[in-house]
Motif scaffolding. Structure first.
Motif, PDB file in Angstrom:
ATOM      1  N   ALA A 173       0.841  -1.200   0.000  1.00  0.00           N
ATOM      2  CA  ALA A 173       0.000   0.000   0.000  1.00  0.00           C
ATOM      3  C   ALA A 173       0.877   1.251   0.000  1.00  0.00           C
ATOM      4  O   ALA A 173       0.588   2.226  -0.707  1.00  0.00           O
ATOM      5  N   ILE A 174       1.959   1.210   0.772  1.00  0.00           N
ATOM      6  CA  ILE A 174       2.830   2.387   0.858  1.00  0.00           C
ATOM      7  C   ILE A 174       3.447   2.709  -0.500  1.00  0.00           C
ATOM      8  O   ILE A 174       3.450   3.862  -0.935  1.00  0.00           O
ATOM      9  N   ARG A 231       3.293  16.795 -10.968  1.00  0.00           N
ATOM     10  CA  ARG A 231       2.382  17.667 -11.694  1.00  0.00           C
ATOM     11  C   ARG A 231       2.444  19.101 -11.167  1.00  0.00           C
ATOM     12  O   ARG A 231       2.405  20.058 -11.936  1.00  0.00           O
ATOM     13  N   VAL A 232       2.538  19.220  -9.856  1.00  0.00           N
ATOM     14  CA  VAL A 232       2.660  20.559  -9.270  1.00  0.00           C
ATOM     15  C   VAL A 232       3.922  21.231  -9.794  1.00  0.00           C
ATOM     16  O   VAL A 232       3.908  22.395 -10.196  1.00  0.00           O
ATOM     17  N   LYS A 233       5.020  20.453  -9.834  1.00  0.00           N
ATOM     18  CA  LYS A 233       6.289  21.001 -10.303  1.00  0.00           C
ATOM     19  C   LYS A 233       6.177  21.456 -11.764  1.00  0.00           C
ATOM     20  O   LYS A 233       6.598  22.555 -12.117  1.00  0.00           O
ATOM     21  N   PRO A 269      -2.869   7.081 -10.342  1.00  0.00           N
ATOM     22  CA  PRO A 269      -2.103   5.826 -10.311  1.00  0.00           C
ATOM     23  C   PRO A 269      -0.619   6.052 -10.044  1.00  0.00           C
ATOM     24  O   PRO A 269       0.068   5.142  -9.630  1.00  0.00           O
ATOM     25  N   ARG A 270      -0.146   7.244 -10.294  1.00  0.00           N
ATOM     26  CA  ARG A 270       1.286   7.480 -10.033  1.00  0.00           C
ATOM     27  C   ARG A 270       1.545   7.906  -8.595  1.00  0.00           C
ATOM     28  O   ARG A 270       2.673   8.231  -8.233  1.00  0.00           O
ATOM     29  N   GLY A 271       0.497   7.918  -7.790  1.00  0.00           N
ATOM     30  CA  GLY A 271       0.692   8.138  -6.364  1.00  0.00           C
ATOM     31  C   GLY A 271       1.040   9.572  -6.002  1.00  0.00           C
ATOM     32  O   GLY A 271       0.923  10.495  -6.803  1.00  0.00           O
ATOM     33  N   LEU A 272       1.484   9.721  -4.757  1.00  0.00           N
ATOM     34  CA  LEU A 272       1.829  11.045  -4.240  1.00  0.00           C
ATOM     35  C   LEU A 272       2.926  11.686  -5.078  1.00  0.00           C
ATOM     36  O   LEU A 272       2.913  12.881  -5.329  1.00  0.00           O
ATOM     37  N   ALA A 273       3.895  10.861  -5.507  1.00  0.00           N
ATOM     38  CA  ALA A 273       4.993  11.396  -6.301  1.00  0.00           C
ATOM     39  C   ALA A 273       4.456  11.996  -7.598  1.00  0.00           C
ATOM     40  O   ALA A 273       4.976  12.998  -8.093  1.00  0.00           O
ATOM     41  N   THR A 327       9.282   5.247  -8.070  1.00  0.00           N
ATOM     42  CA  THR A 327       9.947   6.488  -7.660  1.00  0.00           C
ATOM     43  C   THR A 327      10.547   6.256  -6.278  1.00  0.00           C
ATOM     44  O   THR A 327       9.961   5.547  -5.464  1.00  0.00           O
ATOM     45  N   ILE A 328      11.710   6.815  -6.044  1.00  0.00           N
ATOM     46  CA  ILE A 328      12.342   6.679  -4.735  1.00  0.00           C
ATOM     47  C   ILE A 328      11.685   7.648  -3.754  1.00  0.00           C
ATOM     48  O   ILE A 328      11.336   7.304  -2.630  1.00  0.00           O
ATOM     49  N   PHE A 329      11.482   8.867  -4.241  1.00  0.00           N
ATOM     50  CA  PHE A 329      10.854   9.906  -3.424  1.00  0.00           C
ATOM     51  C   PHE A 329       9.480   9.442  -2.937  1.00  0.00           C
ATOM     52  O   PHE A 329       9.088   9.664  -1.787  1.00  0.00           O
ATOM     53  N   GLY A 330       8.758   8.754  -3.842  1.00  0.00           N
ATOM     54  CA  GLY A 330       7.416   8.276  -3.500  1.00  0.00           C
ATOM     55  C   GLY A 330       7.426   7.299  -2.338  1.00  0.00           C
ATOM     56  O   GLY A 330       6.509   7.301  -1.519  1.00  0.00           O
TER      57      GLY A 330
END
Lengths: 364, 429
Positions: free
Chosen positions: A274-275, A352-354, A343-347, A283-286
């Motif tokens: 889940a995490i 997208r914000v960036k 689907p790409r999660g928090l990362a 993604t590593i950051f994710g």
């Protein structure tokens, strides 16, 4: 040829870790937060939540390398986390060896165990592999309950692995005449390790082996055709992921000072999956974001539950839903929402914000 | 490129040094000790502001174990509600409970412990063996006292723990004594055990093995099972195949119900004796009740719910009516209520010594003598951990669906010779 703010002029620029000025500022801020946070937040509760989150983040980076970058689904992560904790109990506790030894020893043991399981991935993929690794959790549970000399059997075992590197003891740091509590020291230790592991993982995935892993993930037969040794990379990814998981387990054991076989169950494996999904696969950051999110959100809800109307906080109190039920429900809803909407999660959200700001005023 | 990198490193180094310099002023000082108190008038300390004493509760208030955690915590609460109505500890200090949900998980328990440890003088409940073991190292380094809600034998010798009740091993030994003397068994009977595969199961098995040595019988067959298994036909088949005439069961209610259901269907009818946590009132209302009524005995402590002949029970029922009218008859409720009584004895002693700090409570626990529980469980001799003597008596119950809580006393509060001989040791590690 330096990097440019919004124009990529060479392949080397693409691969830079902190290419833009904004990234450098961000890095500086992160370092400052890392160093200052424990001195501002003295509260043992929040520090211990963040320490557990950091330990989980290390484990999640390991799983993300395997699942997100190499496409091998594993439900056996809990098994490797558990084995790491027991290595710490033996090497750090019984033999009283220092931190680097038991941490690397756990990683080595994890790599060996991962290497034993790895060959299965050569013949199986997808659901089949998921079920095989599911077996690991149950085999592990049997082992932990019956290898009494190592694991203490059902009663569990104390883990007295001391977090000391030479004269620096993270259990009771003294710097420049100022003494720090156990949780403050552990915060620096764990998040320092998160940074190191993240950097190692990031460097791995932006180089040749990383590209090979992603080729194997996307289409392993095609990868074979263009000369990627898929089998070797699959086993390698399994070993690396288990090694990192074991190191996380060793930290977990040493911090909690006691572990029992009840902790390494299927639920833990599913929580890790889940995490990485919520954080962002590949993604590593994710992985770090996901760990923060999954670890800290329940604590936040718990802390401020008395402010939420209709939540019952104590036995005999009023309200129609308990804090735990609310947490479970939110967790479930979040997983569903992320899979459906992001689907790409928090990362992905972060990216997208960036991009929005990068392409401003022509954002879409 | 080259210069760039050097500059960047320089910037980072400056950042890091400033951060370190600022950080150097942020150490966590020691938690303040108690400010001078005198006998009967303790000074303020963490968890005590001069008028109210705060006690921590670490209990699974949600999830599958909440069926135990909820009534047990309610038992803590009713006892302290009663104490507060009398004016409080030593007649003047009110008690307030700070409840935290552990979900029965060791890591969550550690977090919750850290969350409230500086707001309480002690913990009046930590539920479960694994959660208790997880906070034990912290209790030792913080000099904190906690009362475990679990009947494991190795709590007896721990200075930082304040257990109540006769441990599981004692229950098992007394059950065997009852079977051999009044339950129609002899040392030649086929005696078997069925235990769950964890610490609690091991405790029951340890008691039976000790009784076997002392009373001269052999255990013919032992079956282990995993908690929350769906199918027990294999174990029941093996016990029936071994010709067991008596089976001692160490389980929790949901498993015990399924186990007896399977046995009833298989027409396997030995004499069952089961450990106290195997029972819950709802079992008496299930379809297996007629089978249990005939073949099952529960070994626990105290007396049946609502027995007016035991003074402690009569008081407890009155207080339940007054402070928690919603509370169903429940074994765990009584356990929590007893925990409150033990903690009260400790606090009274600490107030008498004039010191409610952590060190003060530890010193008070060394001086604590015999605490009586008015017949709800037998007297407990506290004091230095290596000299403590827990109750060695048990009560055997039979299933009676028409009774509150579904149990009726078959033999009240007896102690076997073997139980008196049982030695208690510390937990490892």
């Amino acid at each position: 040829m330096g990097a440019h703010r919004n124009l990529t002029r060479s392949y080397a620029d693409e691969l830079r870790l902190f290419g833009t000025p904004a990234a450098k500022v961000g890095l500086g801020l992160l370092v400052a937060v890392f160093l200052l946070l424990p001195t501002v937040v003295h509260d043992d509760f929040w520090l211990s939540v963040l320490i557990y989150v950091g330990i989980t983040a290390v484990g999640a980076i390991g799983l993300n390398l395997l699942t997100g970058y190499c496409g091998q689904i594993s439900l056996g992560h809990a098994f490797f986390i558990g084995s790491g904790a027991y290595v710490a109990a033996q090497v750090g506790g019984a033999l009283e060896l220092p931190l680097p030894v038991w941490l690397l020893g756990a990683a080595l043991a994890g790599a060996v165990l991962g290497g034993l399981v790895g060959p299965f991935t050569l013949r199986l993929r997808g659901h089949y592999l998921a079920i095989v690794t599911l077996g690991l959790v149950f085999i592990g549970e049997h082992l932990w309950r019956n290898l009494t000399p190592i694991t203490g059997g059902n009663s569990g075992t104390a883990v007295q692995a001391s977090p000391a590197i030479g004269p620096v003891d993270f259990d009771g740091l003294t710097l420049l005449g100022e003494s720090y509590s156990r949780n403050q020291g552990w915060f620096w230790l764990v998040w320092g390790l998160v940074a190191i592991v993240a950097l190692l993982a990031k460097n791995l995935v932006r180089t040749r082996p990383g590209r090979a892993l992603q080729a194997v993930r996307d289409r392993d037969q095609a990868a074979e055709v263009i000369g990627v040794r898929a089998g070797r990379y699959k086993i390698g990814a399994f070993m690396l992921s288990s090694a990192i998981a074991s190191a996380a387990g060793a930290l977990f054991g040493s911090y909690q000072q006691f572990v029992s076989p009840d902790e390494w169950n299927l639920l833990l494996s599913i929580q890790y999956i889940a995490i990485v999904i919520v954080g962002g696969l590949g993604t590593i950051f994710g992985s770090v974001l996901g760990a923060v999110f999954v670890g800290a959100l329940p604590a936040l809800i718990d802390r401020y539950s008395d402010a939420i109307p209709g939540v019952r906080t104590s036995v005999g109190g009023d309200g129609f839903i308990s804090v735990f039920a609310l947490n479970q429900a939110l967790f479930g809803v979040l997983i569903v929402l992320f899979l459906v909407l992001e689907p790409r999660g928090l990362a992905g959200i972060w990216l997208r914000v960036k991009t929005y700001f990068k392409t401003w005023p022509f954002s879409y | 490129m080259r210069t760039n990198r050097r500059q960047r490193h320089g910037v980072l180094a400056v950042l890091a040094t400033t951060a370190l310099l600022v950080a150097a002023c942020g150490g966590a000082g020691d938690e303040g000790g108690s400010q001078g108190g005198q006998a009967g008038q303790p000074g303020n300390t963490a968890g005590f502001d001069g008028t109210t004493i705060k006690l921590g509760v670490l209990s699974p208030l949600s999830g599958p174990t909440a069926v135990i955690g909820q009534p047990l915590t309610n038992g803590n609460k009713v006892w302290f509600d009663h104490i507060n109505s009398q004016g409080g500890i030593a007649g003047k200090y009110k008690v307030e409970l700070v409840q935290e949900d552990t979900q029965y998980k060791p890591d969550i328990t550690v977090q919750r412990y850290n969350k409230i440890k500086n707001d309480v003088v002690a913990f009046t409940q930590v539920l479960g063996t694994a959660p208790t073991l997880a906070v034990k190292p912290l209790l030792e380094s913080d000099k904190m006292i906690a009362a475990p809600a679990s009947l494991d034998a190795f709590w007896v010798r721990e200075p930082n723990l304040l257990p109540v009740g006769a441990p599981y091993q004692i229950q098992a030994i007394n059950a065997m004594d009852h079977y051999l003397s009044e339950g129609g068994g002899s040392t030649d009977s086929k005696i078997c055990t069925m235990v769950q595969d964890d610490v609690y199961g091991e405790a029951g098995q340890q008691g039976i093995d000790f009784a076997a040595k002392e009373q001269g019988f052999t255990v013919a067959n032992t079956q282990k099972f995993k908690v929350n298994t769906e199918n027990y036909a294999g174990q029941i088949g093996a016990l029936a195949g071994a010709g067991c005439e008596m089976v001692f069961l160490t389980a929790t209610p949901s498993d015990a119900g399924k186990i007896w259901g399977t046995a009833a269907q298989a027409k396997f009818m030995p004499q069952w004796y089961a450990q106290s946590p195997s029972w819950v009132g709802a079992l008496a209302k299930s379809a297996v009740a007629p089978y249990m009524k005939q073949y099952v005995k529960i070994v626990a402590e105290g007396t049946e719910w609502g027995d007016e002949s035991v003074p402690g029970m009569k008081d407890m029922i009155d207080r339940v009516k007054q402070y928690a009218p919603q509370q169903e008859p429940d074994y765990y409720f009584a356990f929590g209520y007893n925990q409150g009584r033990a903690m009260t004895a400790l606090l009274e002693k600490a107030v008498e010594r004039g010191d409610l700090s952590r060190e003060g409570l530890l010193a008070a626990s060394e001086e604590l003598g015999v605490v009586s529980f008015d017949g709800l469980t037998d007297d407990y001799t506290y004091g230095p951990a290596d000299k403590r003597n827990p109750p060695r008596s048990s009560t055997v119950f039979t299933v009676a669906p028409d009774k509150p809580f579904g149990l009726v006393v078959s033999k009240y509060n007896f102690t076997s010779d073997a139980a008196k001989k049982f030695e208690f040791t510390k937990a490892d590690g």
